[in-house]
Design a protein around this motif. Structure first.
Motif, PDB file in Angstrom:
ATOM      1  N   GLN B 234       8.877  13.497  -5.564  1.00  0.00           N
ATOM      2  CA  GLN B 234       7.569  12.864  -5.365  1.00  0.00           C
ATOM      3  C   GLN B 234       6.488  13.915  -5.492  1.00  0.00           C
ATOM      4  O   GLN B 234       6.686  15.066  -5.138  1.00  0.00           O
ATOM      5  CB  GLN B 234       7.486  12.232  -3.966  1.00  0.00           C
ATOM      6  N   ASP B 240       0.197  11.024   1.244  1.00  0.00           N
ATOM      7  CA  ASP B 240       1.132  10.214   0.448  1.00  0.00           C
ATOM      8  C   ASP B 240       2.562  10.554   0.798  1.00  0.00           C
ATOM      9  O   ASP B 240       3.404   9.700   1.050  1.00  0.00           O
ATOM     10  CB  ASP B 240       0.964  10.534  -1.058  1.00  0.00           C
ATOM     11  N   GLU B 243       3.259   9.825   4.718  1.00  0.00           N
ATOM     12  CA  GLU B 243       3.157   8.439   5.166  1.00  0.00           C
ATOM     13  C   GLU B 243       3.850   7.468   4.220  1.00  0.00           C
ATOM     14  O   GLU B 243       4.304   6.414   4.635  1.00  0.00           O
ATOM     15  CB  GLU B 243       1.686   8.024   5.311  1.00  0.00           C
ATOM     16  N   ARG B 244       3.879   7.776   2.943  1.00  0.00           N
ATOM     17  CA  ARG B 244       4.450   6.851   1.966  1.00  0.00           C
ATOM     18  C   ARG B 244       5.499   7.552   1.117  1.00  0.00           C
ATOM     19  O   ARG B 244       5.332   7.709  -0.090  1.00  0.00           O
ATOM     20  CB  ARG B 244       3.336   6.281   1.073  1.00  0.00           C
ATOM     21  N   ARG B 271       4.426  -7.475   3.050  1.00  0.00           N
ATOM     22  CA  ARG B 271       5.490  -6.759   3.770  1.00  0.00           C
ATOM     23  C   ARG B 271       6.853  -7.308   3.421  1.00  0.00           C
ATOM     24  O   ARG B 271       7.001  -8.412   2.929  1.00  0.00           O
ATOM     25  CB  ARG B 271       5.243  -6.859   5.278  1.00  0.00           C
ATOM     26  N   GLY B 286       5.981  -1.330   1.838  1.00  0.00           N
ATOM     27  CA  GLY B 286       6.629  -0.571   0.776  1.00  0.00           C
ATOM     28  C   GLY B 286       6.857  -1.428  -0.432  1.00  0.00           C
ATOM     29  O   GLY B 286       6.547  -2.622  -0.447  1.00  0.00           O
ATOM     30  N   GLU B 287       7.372  -0.787  -1.474  1.00  0.00           N
ATOM     31  CA  GLU B 287       7.654  -1.472  -2.724  1.00  0.00           C
ATOM     32  C   GLU B 287       8.578  -2.659  -2.439  1.00  0.00           C
ATOM     33  O   GLU B 287       9.636  -2.482  -1.831  1.00  0.00           O
ATOM     34  CB  GLU B 287       8.359  -0.483  -3.663  1.00  0.00           C
ATOM     35  N   SER B 379       1.799  -0.476  10.785  1.00  0.00           N
ATOM     36  CA  SER B 379       1.801   0.413   9.626  1.00  0.00           C
ATOM     37  C   SER B 379       2.861   1.499   9.738  1.00  0.00           C
ATOM     38  O   SER B 379       3.061   2.275   8.809  1.00  0.00           O
ATOM     39  CB  SER B 379       0.426   1.075   9.474  1.00  0.00           C
ATOM     40  N   ARG B 382       8.053   1.852   7.296  1.00  0.00           N
ATOM     41  CA  ARG B 382       8.001   1.948   5.839  1.00  0.00           C
ATOM     42  C   ARG B 382       9.364   1.625   5.262  1.00  0.00           C
ATOM     43  O   ARG B 382      10.387   2.023   5.804  1.00  0.00           O
ATOM     44  CB  ARG B 382       7.629   3.363   5.369  1.00  0.00           C
TER      45      ARG B 382
END
Lengths: 265, 415
Positions: B234, B240, B243-244, B271, B286-287, B379, B382
């Motif tokens: 990544q 980013d 957190e993601r 979600r 998330g995705e 939030s 994830r």
């Protein structure tokens, strides 16, 4: 550490005895070199400096000193010329047969000098290299290069190879890196290797006996032949000169660069 | 030294570069006789004047990547571009990179000023100009008073400052730092971290910084590239990445993480609702993934709140909005470390064990054996991919243990 007075005294006595034991032969020779007799005896009965005059009056010794000095100087130079690149390759490059090359460079240290001398005699006689400066130098290289390789390798191993990379990122080409970074880092090992090589060559007796002759007789061989027929205080005086030469060299190296550090590997 | 000057060897590409100051294209390194590649096709670009941290565990290929940028290692495939110009074939000493090494790599036989002057000498800078710029560089790293010291007389922190000055004095195109803080003790490390960041921002130089320390990466860099086993997992801002996270490796390597494995049950607006064995249904951001797919939910230990479980049921707030009631758990252990308390809590009777970190002080301490309620902000949860067998080796990062045995799932990296 040991603060008990009895322990301290015992320590001092033991150390004194140890050093006396180690230095006894040199002390005897040193004292004897001032004797006024015509043969070696102990304890001496008179005092004179005649022995020192005799050393430098003796033509065999004088030519011996010259042969040994020339041989040792050229040997040292050539030992550096071969030993330093070898050490560089062994410490900085990875290649097939690296260990074999390293063993080959250090192996003369493992072979008794008498065997080396005999082998070199058999090899040199037909060329003919016996009784020549080049024969002596070649023979001495075999026993001095390993020391140069060792001391220089140790110095290089202690230096950070990243410093060479840093120099390259700063714009230095390979040759500049060698000259400006690598060799300065190896300098202590280089100097002590040179001094060890010089002293070893100057002192080399066994191999020299085999490959030297009438026209190139190094000092140790001349001394050996001298004492076959006579033993007078001039031999002692000569020995004292040689000891002082060695001590002076070692002190200079130790003071300036640290011999112990460069010998460790 | 605000604007890096173009070196003699470099002819800057006309019109600058749309892609960034430094660009790596499919950069790959394979060492002969070694299984697999050390670096596998890395594509990334670094904006002018920004600082990129390359973060990863030891052996992930981050140092090799940096050394390929510097030119110390020749890539097996791929290209290195600076301002759009391919420099892959240019030798190290004509690349104009300033590099700082973990071991400082100073020249021990030269004093501080001559160390710093080395690169200027190589560039044939005049003596007076050299003296001026050396003094300027030493002032920049606050070592002006030590110019004629020998290297051996300096502390580690001072040596690293000299190394920085030596790299910066030539006004390089890029500043490359290879684990520059690893040899320093904890206090100095923090100081040097701020110092390097300050200097990078003052000089406006584009910098690439290799580290295995997530705190360094998150606190110093504008962007963080996470590497694992030679792959770019990544690249993004510190937020980013933290957190993601794009995948479970990143989730676990950057920060501590609870990863709870489960099955996707469905969607709930943006979600995704995941059925977690022993926990129940939890919704996570998330995705989106199809129902029935294996997935894991990431919960950072400090994002979980604790409340004492009273006998008459839940007292504290509602959890993430998807599970009907706050989770109940039993405290297994509580570790005090001054600033915080680290709990290990088993969810339910036989559920997963979660790491929970709470600030010490304001809250009551929950003793081992007591029942607690676990809640978290919506939030905080994830969605990441589930564990994959062949990537188990990369998962040995600091963090919580996997709660549920691994199941095979396709490994998706979101760019």
């Amino acid at each position: 550490m040991n603060t008990h007075p009895a322990g301290r005294i015992l320590r001092a006595v033991l150390l004194t005895l140890l050093y006396l034991f180690l230095l006894a032969p040199i002390i005897v020779v040193f004292v004897e070199s001032f004797d006024d007799s015509t043969y070696l005896r102990f304890p001496p009965e008179g005092f004179t400096l005649d022995a020192y005059r005799q050393v430098f009056a003796n033509a065999d010794f004088r030519s011996g000193i010259q042969v040994s000095a020339v041989t040792a100087a050229v040997t040292t130079l050539l030992a550096l010329v071969t030993g330093v690149p070898a050490a560089l390759a062994l410490t900085r490059l990875r290649f097939r047969g690296r260990d074999a090359v390293e063993s080959a460079f250090l192996s003369p240290l493992l072979v008794p000098h008498i065997v080396l001398g005999l082998a070199l005699l058999v090899l040199f006689a037909p060329i003919p290299l016996t009784d020549t400066y080049w024969g002596l130098i070649l023979a001495h290289l075999g026993v001095t290069v390993p020391y140069v390789v060792r001391t220089v390798s140790a110095a290089l191993a202690g230096a950070d190879p990243r410093a060479e990379e840093a120099a390259r990122t700063l714009g230095a080409g390979r040759f500049t890196v060698l000259r400006r970074v690598t060799l300065p880092a190896a300098l202590p090992g280089l100097v002590s290797g040179a001094i060890i090589a010089f002293l070893l060559s100057f002192d080399e007796t066994v191999i020299s006996l085999f490959v030297s002759g009438q026209s190139t007789r190094p000092l140790p061989v001349a001394v050996l032949q001298y004492v076959e027929y006579r033993s007078d205080p001039s031999i002692a005086a000569l020995s004292v000169c040689l000891v002082l030469l060695s001590v002076a060299a070692v002190v200079v190296v130790e003071r300036s660069l640290g011999l112990r550090r460069s010998l460790r590997s | 030294m605000a604007e890096p000057t173009a070196p003699a060897a470099a002819t800057p590409a006309a019109g600058g570069s749309p892609a960034g100051h430094l660009t790596l294209e499919g950069l790959t390194k394979t060492y002969p006789g070694q299984h697999g590649a050390a670096v596998r096709g890395i594509d990334l670009s670094v904006e002018r004047g920004s600082m990129l941290a390359v973060l990863g565990p030891s052996g992930c290929g981050k140092s090799t990547t940096l050394r390929m940028i510097a030119g110390l290692v020749a890539p097996t495939a791929g290209r290195v571009l600076v301002d759009g110009r391919d420099i892959t074939g240019i030798p190290v000493h004509r690349r104009d990179m300033g590099m700082v090494f973990q071991s400082y790599a100073l020249f021990p036989h030269l004093d501080v000023a001559r160390n710093v002057a080395f690169g200027l000498e190589m560039r044939k800078v005049s003596r007076s100009e050299r003296a001026r710029r050396v003094a300027e560089a030493l002032d920049l790293v606050r070592l002006g008073h030590l110019a004629d010291r020998r290297i051996a007389q300096l502390s580690g922190g001072q040596q690293q400052r000299v190394a920085l000055a030596r790299a910066l004095v030539v006004r390089p195109t890029l500043l490359l730092l290879d684990e520059p803080l690893s040899n320093l003790d904890a206090q100095l490390r923090g100081e040097m971290r701020d110092e390097i960041r300050r200097i990078q921002q003052e000089t406006g130089i584009t910098a690439v910084f290799v580290t295995h320390d997530q705190h360094e990466a998150l606190s110093m860099a504008d962007r963080v590239a996470v590497l694992a086993q030679g792959r770019l997992e990544q690249i993004g801002t510190p937020e980013d990445v933290y957190e993601r996270p794009a995948g479970r490796f990143v989730a676990r390597f950057v920060g501590r993480a609870n990863l709870i494995e489960g099955t996707v049950a469905g969607a709930d607006g943006p979600r995704t609702v995941v059925e977690l064995p022993g926990v129940g249904r939890v919704s996570a951001l998330g995705e989106p993934r199809p129902a029935g797919a294996r997935a894991a939910v990431l919960l950072r230990p400090h994002r979980i709140a604790l409340a004492p479980a009273t006998a008459d049921g839940p007292a504290a707030g509602v959890p993430d909005g998807s599970s009907a009631a706050p989770l109940r758990g039993t405290v297994l252990s509580a570790g005090y470390s001054g600033e915080s308390l680290a709990y290990r809590i088993r969810v339910g009777a036989a559920g997963p064990v979660l790491d929970v970190e709470r600030p010490a002080g304001p809250e009551a301490t929950h003793a081992p054996g007591t029942e607690v309620l676990l809640t978290w902000d919506a939030s905080a949860a994830r969605l990441v991919d589930a564990a994959e067998d062949d990537r188990a080796g990369a998962d040995s990062a600091p963090g919580a243990a996997d709660a549920v045995p691994a199941a095979a799932a396709p490994h998706g990296v979101t760019p």
